[in-house]
Write an enzyme that holds these catalytic residues in place. Structure first.
Site, mmCIF file in Angstrom:
data_model
loop_
_atom_site.group_PDB
_atom_site.id
_atom_site.type_symbol
_atom_site.label_atom_id
_atom_site.label_comp_id
_atom_site.label_asym_id
_atom_site.label_seq_id
_atom_site.Cartn_x
_atom_site.Cartn_y
_atom_site.Cartn_z
ATOM 1 N N ALA A 156 0.831 -1.204 0.000
ATOM 2 C CA ALA A 156 0.000 0.000 0.000
ATOM 3 C C ALA A 156 0.865 1.254 0.000
ATOM 4 O O ALA A 156 0.559 2.242 -0.686
ATOM 5 C CB ALA A 156 -0.922 -0.017 1.220
ATOM 6 N N THR A 166 9.911 5.339 8.799
ATOM 7 C CA THR A 166 8.956 4.319 8.341
ATOM 8 C C THR A 166 8.411 4.688 6.958
ATOM 9 O O THR A 166 7.930 5.799 6.744
ATOM 10 C CB THR A 166 7.765 4.207 9.328
ATOM 11 O OG1 THR A 166 8.255 4.115 10.651
ATOM 12 C CG2 THR A 166 6.913 2.993 8.997
ATOM 13 N N ASP A 215 9.718 2.533 0.813
ATOM 14 C CA ASP A 215 8.552 2.366 -0.066
ATOM 15 C C ASP A 215 8.312 3.638 -0.884
ATOM 16 O O ASP A 215 7.944 3.569 -2.061
ATOM 17 C CB ASP A 215 7.304 2.036 0.763
ATOM 18 C CG ASP A 215 7.474 0.752 1.558
ATOM 19 O OD1 ASP A 215 8.125 -0.174 1.044
ATOM 20 O OD2 ASP A 215 6.973 0.683 2.698
ATOM 21 N N SER A 240 3.113 10.263 5.320
ATOM 22 C CA SER A 240 4.306 11.099 5.126
ATOM 23 C C SER A 240 4.750 11.154 3.668
ATOM 24 O O SER A 240 5.760 11.774 3.345
ATOM 25 C CB SER A 240 5.453 10.555 5.986
ATOM 26 O OG SER A 240 5.832 9.280 5.505
HETATM 27 O O1 RIB Z 1 7.992 -0.407 4.895
HETATM 28 C C1 RIB Z 1 7.247 0.140 5.944
HETATM 29 C C2 RIB Z 1 6.068 -0.732 6.247
HETATM 30 O O2 RIB Z 1 6.543 -1.951 6.735
HETATM 31 C C3 RIB Z 1 5.156 -0.201 7.320
HETATM 32 O O3 RIB Z 1 4.154 0.641 6.823
HETATM 33 C C4 RIB Z 1 4.621 -1.453 7.962
HETATM 34 O O4 RIB Z 1 3.300 -1.722 7.628
HETATM 35 C C5 RIB Z 1 5.545 -2.561 7.519
HETATM 36 O O5 RIB Z 1 4.893 -3.427 6.716
#
Ligand code: RIB
Length: 295
Positions: free
Chosen positions: A42, A241, A245, A284
């Site tokens: 996501a 965090t 991604d 973020s």
């Molecule tokens: O890469 C970060 C993500 O890793 C977080 O949002 C958490 O859900 C974990 O899956």
């Protein structure tokens, strides 16, 4: 517009902000608690959509209240959720501790993500029409392999983030076009902590690699070009965090727009640098205009 298919996880992140993470057997008092929509799949979908991609996510949320919130977050960022199924039972959750340096430790409980063991009806049709397929390792490996094989059948470029870190079969790696591990994941896959050496090892299995190096930027290596490093903007991190991604989702959009790799990496680094200056995962991730202004 770059068409991006994401086959991956959705999690509700349950985040405790603490001065320092507890050791095993220790209890510490936290400063703050937040629930933030996340999950590596996501997150990459949200980052890519905000960066200007046309993004569809495949996977599953649970039949609980978190499932509704996770769906809403994706919709409000412009991600198509027509292929996001609802599985009976809880959604995926990630239990995260973020310390004062912005570093984190995460325990993921797969929930609905664990029910995604293969492609579902409609998934391969979507993959066939996409410019890129983004994969991570928070779904069962059988589904990841299914997705990579489908992309290979249709000549779609596959980008794999090998996180959470684990050893991977040659069968999966041989269906991947671009691998984007962080240093720790690269070390798990190769047994060497030196990113340059790890890149050399990884190129035996995949044609192109980007190893993310945190604040030090990213290292690109391919079978056809000289390796090079792109430095990250210097910023003060409050929460890392979702930074990886954000990097991958943004990079995918730039690659779909056929930008040269060095420029695409600079753009993705700018996006990740914006991400670490804010709290949470999906909350973020920057929008395209912000990334343009920062790069
Ligand atoms: O890469 C970060 C993500 O890793 C977080 O949002 C958490 O859900 C974990 O899956």
């Amino acid at each position: 517009m770059t068409g991006i298919a994401v086959l991956g996880s959705t999690n509700m992140d349950l985040v405790a902000y603490v001065a320092r993470a507890p050791k095993l057997g220790e209890t510490v008092t936290g400063r703050e608690f937040r629930t933030v929509p996340g999950g590596k799949g996501a997150n990459q979908a949200v980052a890519a959509a905000r960066a200007g991609g046309e993004v569809t996510i495949m996977g599953a949320v649970g039949s609980d209240a978190f499932g509704d919130q996770l769906r809403q977050t994706l919709i409000s960022s412009g991600v198509d959720i027509d292929l996001l199924r609802t599985a009976d039972g809880p959604s995926g959750t990630a239990h995260i501790v973020v310390d004062d340096d912005g570093g984190n430790a995460i325990v993921v409980v797969p929930g609905a993500n664990g029910t995604v063991t293969a492609l579902a009806p409609g998934d391969e049709t979507l993959i066939a029409t996409a410019d890129l397929l983004l994969l991570q390792l928070e779904l069962p490996l059988s589904a990841v392999l299914d997705g990579a094989r489908a992309a290979r059948r249709h000549g779609v470029r596959t980008v794999l983030t090998p996180a959470p870190a684990q050893p991977l079969s040659d069968e999966l790696l041989s269906a991947v076009d671009l691998l984007v591990p962080n240093e720790h994941e690269a070390a798990t896959l190769t047994g060497t902590a030196d990113p340059h050496q790890a890149a050399v090892e990884l190129l035996r299995k995949v044609p192109e690699v980007v190893i993310t190096l945190g604040a030090a930027g990213s290292l690109h290596a391919s079978r056809d070009t000289e390796p090079f490093t792109v430095f990250a903007p210097e910023v003060t991190a409050v929460d890392t965090t979702g930074a990886g991604d954000t990097f991958v989702g943004t990079l995918a959009v730039a690659l779909g727009e056929r930008r040269p790799m060095a420029e695409a990496l600079r753009w993705a680094s700018a996006a990740a640098a914006l991400c670490v200056q804010r709290h949470g995962a999906s909350t973020s991730m920057p929008y395209r205009s912000e990334i343009d202004n920062a790069s």
